[in-house]
Design a protein around this motif. Structure first.
Motif, PDB file in Angstrom:
ATOM      1  N   SER A  82     -20.192  -4.494  46.559  1.00  0.00           N
ATOM      2  CA  SER A  82     -21.132  -4.902  45.914  1.00  0.00           C
ATOM      3  C   SER A  82     -20.576  -6.896  46.531  1.00  0.00           C
ATOM      4  O   SER A  82     -19.625  -6.396  46.606  1.00  0.00           O
ATOM      5  N   ALA A  83     -21.168  -7.491  45.675  1.00  0.00           N
ATOM      6  CA  ALA A  83     -20.846  -9.244  46.331  1.00  0.00           C
ATOM      7  C   ALA A  83     -19.740  -9.021  44.861  1.00  0.00           C
ATOM      8  O   ALA A  83     -18.894 -10.107  45.244  1.00  0.00           O
ATOM      9  N   GLU A  84     -20.154  -9.072  43.965  1.00  0.00           N
ATOM     10  CA  GLU A  84     -18.457  -8.670  42.716  1.00  0.00           C
ATOM     11  C   GLU A  84     -17.257  -7.271  43.495  1.00  0.00           C
ATOM     12  O   GLU A  84     -18.141  -6.893  43.428  1.00  0.00           O
ATOM     13  N   ASP A  85     -16.169  -7.428  43.699  1.00  0.00           N
ATOM     14  CA  ASP A  85     -15.251  -6.716  43.261  1.00  0.00           C
ATOM     15  C   ASP A  85     -14.907  -5.926  42.875  1.00  0.00           C
ATOM     16  O   ASP A  85     -14.418  -4.744  42.497  1.00  0.00           O
ATOM     17  N   SER A  86     -15.136  -5.940  41.446  1.00  0.00           N
ATOM     18  CA  SER A  86     -14.994  -5.499  40.164  1.00  0.00           C
ATOM     19  C   SER A  86     -15.755  -4.411  40.120  1.00  0.00           C
ATOM     20  O   SER A  86     -15.413  -3.563  40.296  1.00  0.00           O
ATOM     21  N   SER A  87     -17.409  -4.332  40.767  1.00  0.00           N
ATOM     22  CA  SER A  87     -17.601  -2.953  40.890  1.00  0.00           C
ATOM     23  C   SER A  87     -17.808  -2.814  42.768  1.00  0.00           C
ATOM     24  O   SER A  87     -18.615  -2.092  42.724  1.00  0.00           O
ATOM     25  N   LYS A  88     -17.040  -3.289  43.993  1.00  0.00           N
ATOM     26  CA  LYS A  88     -16.509  -2.260  44.860  1.00  0.00           C
ATOM     27  C   LYS A  88     -16.161  -1.169  44.646  1.00  0.00           C
ATOM     28  O   LYS A  88     -15.232  -0.752  43.730  1.00  0.00           O
ATOM     29  N   ILE A  89     -16.549  -0.205  45.328  1.00  0.00           N
ATOM     30  CA  ILE A  89     -15.448   1.305  45.829  1.00  0.00           C
ATOM     31  C   ILE A  89     -14.875   1.200  46.970  1.00  0.00           C
ATOM     32  O   ILE A  89     -13.937   1.703  46.137  1.00  0.00           O
ATOM     33  N   ILE A  90     -15.764   0.582  47.881  1.00  0.00           N
ATOM     34  CA  ILE A  90     -14.369  -0.068  48.860  1.00  0.00           C
ATOM     35  C   ILE A  90     -14.524  -1.180  49.224  1.00  0.00           C
ATOM     36  O   ILE A  90     -15.015  -2.013  49.444  1.00  0.00           O
ATOM     37  N   HIS A  91     -13.127  -1.395  49.478  1.00  0.00           N
ATOM     38  CA  HIS A  91     -12.708  -2.504  49.696  1.00  0.00           C
ATOM     39  C   HIS A  91     -11.377  -2.959  51.296  1.00  0.00           C
ATOM     40  O   HIS A  91     -10.888  -1.687  51.584  1.00  0.00           O
ATOM     41  N   VAL A  92     -12.718  -4.267  51.453  1.00  0.00           N
ATOM     42  CA  VAL A  92     -11.781  -5.027  53.377  1.00  0.00           C
ATOM     43  C   VAL A  92     -10.992  -5.691  52.691  1.00  0.00           C
ATOM     44  O   VAL A  92     -11.266  -6.397  52.393  1.00  0.00           O
ATOM     45  N   ASN A  93      -9.866  -5.234  53.146  1.00  0.00           N
ATOM     46  CA  ASN A  93      -9.031  -6.974  53.581  1.00  0.00           C
ATOM     47  C   ASN A  93      -8.903  -7.622  54.691  1.00  0.00           C
ATOM     48  O   ASN A  93      -8.567  -6.824  55.454  1.00  0.00           O
ATOM     49  N   HIS A  94      -8.644  -8.655  54.323  1.00  0.00           N
ATOM     50  CA  HIS A  94      -8.146  -8.986  55.578  1.00  0.00           C
ATOM     51  C   HIS A  94      -6.958 -10.089  55.529  1.00  0.00           C
ATOM     52  O   HIS A  94      -6.514 -10.102  54.330  1.00  0.00           O
ATOM     53  N   ALA A  95      -5.931 -10.493  56.658  1.00  0.00           N
ATOM     54  CA  ALA A  95      -5.143 -11.226  56.847  1.00  0.00           C
ATOM     55  C   ALA A  95      -5.354 -12.593  55.726  1.00  0.00           C
ATOM     56  O   ALA A  95      -5.904 -13.667  56.601  1.00  0.00           O
ATOM     57  N   GLY A  96      -4.270 -12.532  54.955  1.00  0.00           N
ATOM     58  CA  GLY A  96      -4.624 -14.421  54.009  1.00  0.00           C
ATOM     59  C   GLY A  96      -4.589 -15.169  55.240  1.00  0.00           C
ATOM     60  O   GLY A  96      -4.721 -16.612  54.882  1.00  0.00           O
ATOM     61  N   ARG A  97      -3.155 -14.997  55.921  1.00  0.00           N
ATOM     62  CA  ARG A  97      -2.317 -16.037  56.530  1.00  0.00           C
ATOM     63  C   ARG A  97      -3.163 -16.507  57.995  1.00  0.00           C
ATOM     64  O   ARG A  97      -3.091 -17.854  58.392  1.00  0.00           O
ATOM     65  N   ASN A  98      -4.318 -16.003  57.680  1.00  0.00           N
ATOM     66  CA  ASN A  98      -5.366 -15.900  59.328  1.00  0.00           C
ATOM     67  C   ASN A  98      -6.523 -16.420  58.623  1.00  0.00           C
ATOM     68  O   ASN A  98      -7.330 -16.525  59.620  1.00  0.00           O
ATOM     69  N   LEU A  99      -7.042 -16.589  57.744  1.00  0.00           N
ATOM     70  CA  LEU A  99      -8.337 -17.201  57.228  1.00  0.00           C
ATOM     71  C   LEU A  99      -8.310 -18.289  56.461  1.00  0.00           C
ATOM     72  O   LEU A  99      -7.022 -19.230  55.733  1.00  0.00           O
ATOM     73  N   LEU A 100      -9.076 -19.540  57.581  1.00  0.00           N
ATOM     74  CA  LEU A 100      -9.493 -20.516  56.804  1.00  0.00           C
ATOM     75  C   LEU A 100      -8.663 -21.200  55.843  1.00  0.00           C
ATOM     76  O   LEU A 100      -8.294 -22.758  56.086  1.00  0.00           O
ATOM     77  N   GLU A 101      -9.372 -20.461  54.815  1.00  0.00           N
ATOM     78  CA  GLU A 101      -9.002 -21.226  53.591  1.00  0.00           C
ATOM     79  C   GLU A 101      -8.167 -20.810  52.445  1.00  0.00           C
ATOM     80  O   GLU A 101      -7.331 -21.278  51.798  1.00  0.00           O
ATOM     81  N   PHE A 102      -6.769 -19.888  53.105  1.00  0.00           N
ATOM     82  CA  PHE A 102      -6.176 -19.629  52.078  1.00  0.00           C
ATOM     83  C   PHE A 102      -4.947 -19.731  53.771  1.00  0.00           C
ATOM     84  O   PHE A 102      -3.606 -19.339  53.105  1.00  0.00           O
ATOM     85  N   ARG A 103      -4.683 -20.385  54.915  1.00  0.00           N
ATOM     86  CA  ARG A 103      -4.280 -20.224  56.014  1.00  0.00           C
ATOM     87  C   ARG A 103      -2.559 -21.395  54.998  1.00  0.00           C
ATOM     88  O   ARG A 103      -1.762 -20.842  55.567  1.00  0.00           O
ATOM     89  N   ASP A 104      -3.003 -22.332  54.218  1.00  0.00           N
ATOM     90  CA  ASP A 104      -2.070 -23.176  53.476  1.00  0.00           C
ATOM     91  C   ASP A 104      -1.205 -21.854  52.567  1.00  0.00           C
ATOM     92  O   ASP A 104      -0.470 -23.248  52.177  1.00  0.00           O
ATOM     93  N   LYS A 105      -1.537 -20.999  51.846  1.00  0.00           N
ATOM     94  CA  LYS A 105      -1.282 -20.743  50.884  1.00  0.00           C
ATOM     95  C   LYS A 105      -0.228 -19.829  51.604  1.00  0.00           C
ATOM     96  O   LYS A 105       0.336 -18.908  51.729  1.00  0.00           O
ATOM     97  N   GLN A 106       1.210 -20.209  51.286  1.00  0.00           N
ATOM     98  CA  GLN A 106       2.659 -19.232  51.798  1.00  0.00           C
ATOM     99  C   GLN A 106       3.020 -17.519  51.368  1.00  0.00           C
ATOM    100  O   GLN A 106       2.887 -17.006  52.034  1.00  0.00           O
TER     101      GLN A 106
END
Length: 252
Positions: free
Chosen positions: A102-126
């Motif tokens: 689903s587009a909304e995480d609250s209703s997702k049944i399967i979750h897929v995670n990505h490496a936050g350190r390697n995502l462009l919008e999260f790269r600066d978040k220590q």
């Protein structure tokens, strides 16, 4: 009278030269340039480490791939380029059964995670950095999540949602991307309702067989030449493949 004698002599000399086969020579030169062209290629490999977590005694299968609420399954994805490939833009898609996504995480049944350190919008978040990491991942080595999900695409008679993840830089021959996808897991709020004989999320029955879930990951590559950004490259690939007739060869 002398002038006539001289004229006759010149005519006689010219006739003798012609008769003897003597020709006049000039300084000349020629040069030929031959350019040899070779054909390049894009040759990518999808690398994946899957289901390598330690099995849970009594409930987890030996391969560590059984979906159990809240239990993470390792699924690390990278893309590499062969040594004889041209510089390329790369990306991958992952397809999840639409009934589990689903587009909304609250209703997702399967979750897929990505490496936050390697995502462009999260790269600066220590808080997303790996242990021992002292600097943000370079922008060209980051991934870009495309939130424009392609929904309800039929694959083997099952409706899937397809998510796209673009690599922000290019790969040169022999190089490999940073890690994109890292893990998948079943939402921890899922339970089995014995009265209904079905899995439920927040009391709502899940209309899908959770014992046979397929997540399909597909890698793509296109030459970097002529494209300034990964989005341009992706758009060109999409336009090209959309124009291909059915049963044609799609080189990736």
């Amino acid at each position: 009278m002398k002038k006539k004698i001289i004229s006759v002599a010149i005519v006689v000399c010219a006739a003798l030269i012609a008769a003897a086969g003597i020709t006049l020579a000039y300084f000349t030169d020629t040069d030929v340039a031959t350019n040899q062209f070779t054909s390049g290629k894009v040759d990518i490999t999808l690398n994946e480490e899957f289901g390598t977590q330690a099995p849970i005694p009594g409930v987890q299968d030996d391969e560590g791939t059984m979906l159990i609420p809240g239990v993470e399954i390792k699924k690390e994805v990278t893309i590499s380029l062969s040594e004889d490939s041209v510089e390329s833009y790369v990306w991958y898609t992952y397809a999840i059964p639409a009934a589990l996504d689903s587009a909304e995480d609250s209703s997702k049944i399967i979750h897929v995670n990505h490496a936050g350190r390697n995502l462009l919008e999260f790269r600066d978040k220590q808080e997303y950095w790996a242990e021992g990491q002292t600097a943000a991942t370079p922008e060209k080595q980051c991934w870009i999540l495309d939130y424009a999900v392609e929904k309800d695409v039929m694959i083997d008679n099952v409706a899937y949602n397809i998510h796209t993840v673009l690599y922000n830089g290019t790969l040169k021959a022999g190089e490999e991307t940073t890690v994109g996808m890292t893990k998948v897991y079943l939402d921890k709020r899922i339970d089995f309702d014995h009265d209904k004989g079905a899995y439920v999320l927040n009391g709502k029955e899940i209309n899908y067989n959770l014992s046979n879930v397929k997540i399909i990951v597909t890698a793509y590559g296109i030459q970097a030449a002529t494209f300034a950004t990964p989005q341009e490259a992706f758009d060109a690939y999409a336009a090209q493949t959309a124009d291909l007739p059915e049963n044609s060869i799609d080189i990736d």
